[in-house]
Design a protein around this motif. Structure first.
Motif, PDB file in Angstrom:
ATOM      1  N   LEU A 117      45.381  35.258 115.013  1.00 16.35           N
ATOM      2  CA  LEU A 117      46.412  35.330 116.049  1.00 16.35           C
ATOM      3  C   LEU A 117      47.701  34.649 115.604  1.00 16.35           C
ATOM      4  CD1 LEU A 117      44.096  34.577 119.095  1.00 16.35           C
ATOM      5  CD2 LEU A 117      45.348  36.711 118.720  1.00 16.35           C
ATOM      6  N   VAL A 118      47.584  33.503 114.952  1.00 13.15           N
ATOM      7  CA  VAL A 118      48.783  32.808 114.477  1.00 13.15           C
ATOM      8  C   VAL A 118      49.446  33.610 113.361  1.00 13.15           C
ATOM      9  CG1 VAL A 118      49.668  30.686 113.449  1.00 13.15           C
ATOM     10  CG2 VAL A 118      47.865  30.562 115.166  1.00 13.15           C
ATOM     11  N   ALA A 119      48.651  34.182 112.456  1.00 16.05           N
ATOM     12  CA  ALA A 119      49.221  35.003 111.383  1.00 16.05           C
ATOM     13  C   ALA A 119      49.971  36.203 111.953  1.00 16.05           C
ATOM     14  CB  ALA A 119      48.118  35.464 110.445  1.00 16.05           C
ATOM     15  N   ALA A 120      49.440  36.786 113.026  1.00 17.34           N
ATOM     16  CA  ALA A 120      50.104  37.926 113.645  1.00 17.34           C
ATOM     17  C   ALA A 120      51.432  37.540 114.275  1.00 17.34           C
ATOM     18  CB  ALA A 120      49.190  38.551 114.697  1.00 17.34           C
ATOM     19  N   ALA A 121      51.487  36.351 114.858  1.00 15.92           N
ATOM     20  CA  ALA A 121      52.678  35.927 115.600  1.00 15.92           C
ATOM     21  C   ALA A 121      53.718  35.236 114.737  1.00 15.92           C
ATOM     22  CB  ALA A 121      52.266  34.988 116.738  1.00 15.92           C
ATOM     23  N   GLU A 122      53.282  34.610 113.635  1.00 16.89           N
ATOM     24  CA  GLU A 122      54.184  33.755 112.845  1.00 16.89           C
ATOM     25  C   GLU A 122      54.122  34.120 111.361  1.00 16.89           C
ATOM     26  OE1 GLU A 122      56.201  31.539 114.126  1.00 16.89           O
ATOM     27  OE2 GLU A 122      55.454  31.479 116.197  1.00 16.89           O
ATOM     28  N   PRO A 123      54.594  35.308 110.980  1.00 17.65           N
ATOM     29  CA  PRO A 123      54.474  35.716 109.579  1.00 17.65           C
ATOM     30  C   PRO A 123      55.224  34.817 108.606  1.00 17.65           C
ATOM     31  CG  PRO A 123      55.872  37.235 110.818  1.00 17.65           C
ATOM     32  CD  PRO A 123      55.211  36.347 111.819  1.00 17.65           C
ATOM     33  N   ALA A 124      56.317  34.191 109.034  1.00 17.97           N
ATOM     34  CA  ALA A 124      57.064  33.317 108.133  1.00 17.97           C
ATOM     35  C   ALA A 124      56.334  31.997 107.888  1.00 17.97           C
ATOM     36  CB  ALA A 124      58.454  33.044 108.701  1.00 17.97           C
ATOM     37  N   LEU A 125      55.469  31.609 108.799  1.00 21.57           N
ATOM     38  CA  LEU A 125      54.744  30.342 108.705  1.00 21.57           C
ATOM     39  C   LEU A 125      53.465  30.480 107.895  1.00 21.57           C
ATOM     40  CD1 LEU A 125      54.254  27.372 109.631  1.00 21.57           C
ATOM     41  CD2 LEU A 125      53.255  28.317 111.734  1.00 21.57           C
ATOM     42  N   VAL A 126      52.791  31.610 108.011  1.00 19.63           N
ATOM     43  CA  VAL A 126      51.448  31.773 107.443  1.00 19.63           C
ATOM     44  C   VAL A 126      51.534  32.510 106.108  1.00 19.63           C
ATOM     45  CG1 VAL A 126      49.131  32.627 107.839  1.00 19.63           C
ATOM     46  CG2 VAL A 126      50.482  31.778 109.769  1.00 19.63           C
ATOM     47  N   ALA A 127      51.262  31.783 105.030  1.00 19.78           N
ATOM     48  CA  ALA A 127      51.284  32.369 103.694  1.00 19.78           C
ATOM     49  C   ALA A 127      50.034  33.200 103.439  1.00 19.78           C
ATOM     50  CB  ALA A 127      51.407  31.273 102.642  1.00 19.78           C
ATOM     51  N   ALA A 128      48.929  32.821 104.047  1.00 21.63           N
ATOM     52  CA  ALA A 128      47.661  33.538 103.908  1.00 21.63           C
ATOM     53  C   ALA A 128      46.716  33.016 104.974  1.00 21.63           C
ATOM     54  CB  ALA A 128      47.053  33.348 102.520  1.00 21.63           C
ATOM     55  N   ALA A 129      45.647  33.771 105.219  1.00 26.64           N
ATOM     56  CA  ALA A 129      44.638  33.350 106.187  1.00 26.64           C
ATOM     57  C   ALA A 129      43.255  33.646 105.629  1.00 26.64           C
ATOM     58  CB  ALA A 129      44.828  34.058 107.531  1.00 26.64           C
ATOM     59  N   ILE A 130      42.327  32.759 105.947  1.00 24.99           N
ATOM     60  CA  ILE A 130      40.922  32.909 105.567  1.00 24.99           C
ATOM     61  C   ILE A 130      40.105  32.741 106.832  1.00 24.99           C
ATOM     62  CG2 ILE A 130      39.024  31.959 104.217  1.00 24.99           C
ATOM     63  CD1 ILE A 130      41.871  30.723 102.715  1.00 24.99           C
ATOM     64  N   THR A 131      39.261  33.706 107.124  1.00 26.45           N
ATOM     65  CA  THR A 131      38.400  33.600 108.302  1.00 26.45           C
ATOM     66  C   THR A 131      36.947  33.542 107.867  1.00 26.45           C
ATOM     67  OG1 THR A 131      38.124  35.988 108.670  1.00 26.45           O
ATOM     68  CG2 THR A 131      40.068  34.941 109.630  1.00 26.45           C
ATOM     69  N   ILE A 132      36.172  32.722 108.551  1.00 24.44           N
ATOM     70  CA  ILE A 132      34.729  32.618 108.326  1.00 24.44           C
ATOM     71  C   ILE A 132      34.052  32.853 109.677  1.00 24.44           C
ATOM     72  CG2 ILE A 132      32.832  31.137 107.576  1.00 24.44           C
ATOM     73  CD1 ILE A 132      34.848  29.560 105.900  1.00 24.44           C
ATOM     74  N   GLY A 133      33.339  33.956 109.803  1.00 26.18           N
ATOM     75  CA  GLY A 133      32.642  34.255 111.055  1.00 26.18           C
ATOM     76  C   GLY A 133      33.557  34.441 112.242  1.00 26.18           C
ATOM     77  N   ALA A 134      34.742  35.016 112.028  1.00 24.99           N
ATOM     78  CA  ALA A 134      35.681  35.227 113.136  1.00 24.99           C
ATOM     79  C   ALA A 134      35.216  36.372 114.039  1.00 24.99           C
ATOM     80  CB  ALA A 134      37.072  35.534 112.594  1.00 24.99           C
ATOM     81  N   HIS A 135      35.686  36.339 115.289  1.00 24.95           N
ATOM     82  CA  HIS A 135      35.401  37.401 116.251  1.00 24.95           C
ATOM     83  C   HIS A 135      36.701  38.025 116.713  1.00 24.95           C
ATOM     84  CE1 HIS A 135      31.830  34.780 116.625  1.00 24.95           C
ATOM     85  NE2 HIS A 135      31.194  35.901 116.840  1.00 24.95           N
ATOM     86  N   VAL A 136      36.695  39.359 116.844  1.00 18.86           N
ATOM     87  CA  VAL A 136      37.837  40.042 117.452  1.00 18.86           C
ATOM     88  C   VAL A 136      37.418  40.840 118.686  1.00 18.86           C
ATOM     89  CG1 VAL A 136      39.229  40.113 115.353  1.00 18.86           C
ATOM     90  CG2 VAL A 136      37.615  41.982 115.812  1.00 18.86           C
ATOM     91  N   PHE A 137      36.121  40.882 118.963  1.00 22.31           N
ATOM     92  CA  PHE A 137      35.587  41.460 120.194  1.00 22.31           C
ATOM     93  C   PHE A 137      34.204  40.863 120.421  1.00 22.31           C
ATOM     94  CE2 PHE A 137      34.854  44.460 116.704  1.00 22.31           C
ATOM     95  CZ  PHE A 137      33.474  44.572 116.706  1.00 22.31           C
ATOM     96  N   VAL A 138      33.652  41.085 121.582  1.00 17.82           N
ATOM     97  CA  VAL A 138      32.359  40.507 121.963  1.00 17.82           C
ATOM     98  C   VAL A 138      31.253  41.493 121.596  1.00 17.82           C
ATOM     99  CG1 VAL A 138      30.964  39.584 123.843  1.00 17.82           C
ATOM    100  CG2 VAL A 138      33.450  39.243 123.849  1.00 17.82           C
ATOM    101  N   GLU A 139      30.216  40.968 120.932  1.00 20.50           N
ATOM    102  CA  GLU A 139      29.040  41.770 120.599  1.00 20.50           C
ATOM    103  C   GLU A 139      27.825  41.218 121.330  1.00 20.50           C
ATOM    104  OE1 GLU A 139      28.888  43.376 116.315  1.00 20.50           O
ATOM    105  OE2 GLU A 139      29.654  41.342 116.118  1.00 20.50           O
ATOM    106  N   GLU A 140      26.798  42.034 121.462  1.00 25.05           N
ATOM    107  CA  GLU A 140      25.561  41.585 122.075  1.00 25.05           C
ATOM    108  C   GLU A 140      24.939  40.455 121.267  1.00 25.05           C
ATOM    109  OE1 GLU A 140      22.792  40.804 124.666  1.00 25.05           O
ATOM    110  OE2 GLU A 140      24.434  42.219 125.023  1.00 25.05           O
ATOM    111  N   GLU A 141      25.084  40.509 119.928  1.00 19.28           N
ATOM    112  CA  GLU A 141      24.562  39.439 119.086  1.00 19.28           C
ATOM    113  C   GLU A 141      25.215  38.103 119.424  1.00 19.28           C
ATOM    114  OE1 GLU A 141      23.455  43.154 117.130  1.00 19.28           O
ATOM    115  OE2 GLU A 141      25.265  42.423 118.144  1.00 19.28           O
TER     116      GLU A 141
END
Length: 271
Positions: A124-148
């Protein structure tokens, strides 16, 4: 090869108008180029500075970068949550405050590394602040809810009621423990939260992105990785780690360190 000098560790409280955050910086002992980004760590729904263990220091040393770790509001030694109830958009709302945290710490360019909720925040921060975020690394991120995810949180709720999980969490969160656990479980198990989805933000992510997830993640499936990698606008690398669960950075820290270091060195200018 010379042995890296020890990092300079500073713990401090960062005040804001209505709350405070507990922070830790890991600084290189020698001068670094001003253009080199900081590593910024965003923890998960039960996380804290301490629960990152040695990963921030290992990555800071390997990459020659300064690092910032902080307890998000309501976690660890930071201020408790505010009086308002958590809304289904709590991550989108918190993402608005992350640039202010970085600015208060003098950080104008960052590589964000987030776990679970923290990974979602990084997107979300990378999407909103491209000048601030040089790169992003996600570990186990969620973008929607799953039954799991729902099933995993229900299991955690049962563990909280029947095991020593509250006492273990209290070692890191103290008086915040009950509030943060209920905020997590009550939000994600609410019927109205099933429709939560942030995929519409993904096309705005232009920076290099590394998406990491264990194949045995108890809170999500590889569908999360597919959704993220298929919709961001910038260069993306994925890593599905066989047999690992929701915390591969604790289960296989050497492997995750190798992945992150290789990604940053190859795709992040000046890092």
């Amino acid at each position: 090869m010379p042995v890296p000098l020890p990092l300079v560790v500073s713990d401090f409280t960062l005040p804001f108008a209505d709350h405070y955050l507990r922070c830790r910086t890991l600084r290189q002992p020698a001068a670094t180029p001003a253009s080199r980004p900081w590593l910024v760590f965003l923890h998960d729904s039960l996380g804290s500075i301490q629960l990152w263990r040695e990963l921030p220091a290992q990555l800071a040393v390997a990459l020659g970068c300064h690092a910032l770790i902080y307890d998000r509001r309501g976690y660890g030694e930071s201020a408790p949550f505010g009086p308002e109830p958590r809304t289904p958009a709590y991550l989108e709302e918190e993402a608005l405050s992350v640039p202010a945290v970085l600015a208060a710490c003098g950080i104008s360019r960052a590589v964000l590394l987030g776990h679970s909720d923290g990974g979602t925040l990084a997107l979300l921060v990378a999407a909103a602040e491209p000048a601030l975020v040089a790169a992003a690394i996600t570990i186990g991120a969620h973008v929607f809810v799953e039954e799991e995810t729902v099933r995993g949180i229900r299991a955690a709720t049962q563990q909280y009621a029947t095991t020593e999980l509250p006492q273990r969490l209290a070692r890191y969160h103290g008086a915040n423990t009950e509030g943060l656990f209920r905020a997590w479980t009550d939000t994600w198990l609410a019927p109205g939260f099933r429709s939560w989805n942030i995929e519409h933000y993904l096309p705005r992510v232009q920076c290099p992105l590394l998406v990491v997830q264990g194949t045995a993640d108890e809170y999500g499936t590889p569908a999360q990785v597919t959704a993220i990698a298929g919709q961001v606008a910038g260069p993306v690398r994925t890593a599905l780690l066989p047999g690992l669960g929701h915390t591969p950075h604790r289960q296989a820290p050497e492997l995750v360190t190798e992945l992150v270091v290789g990604f940053v060195r190859e795709l992040v200018p000046d890092a």
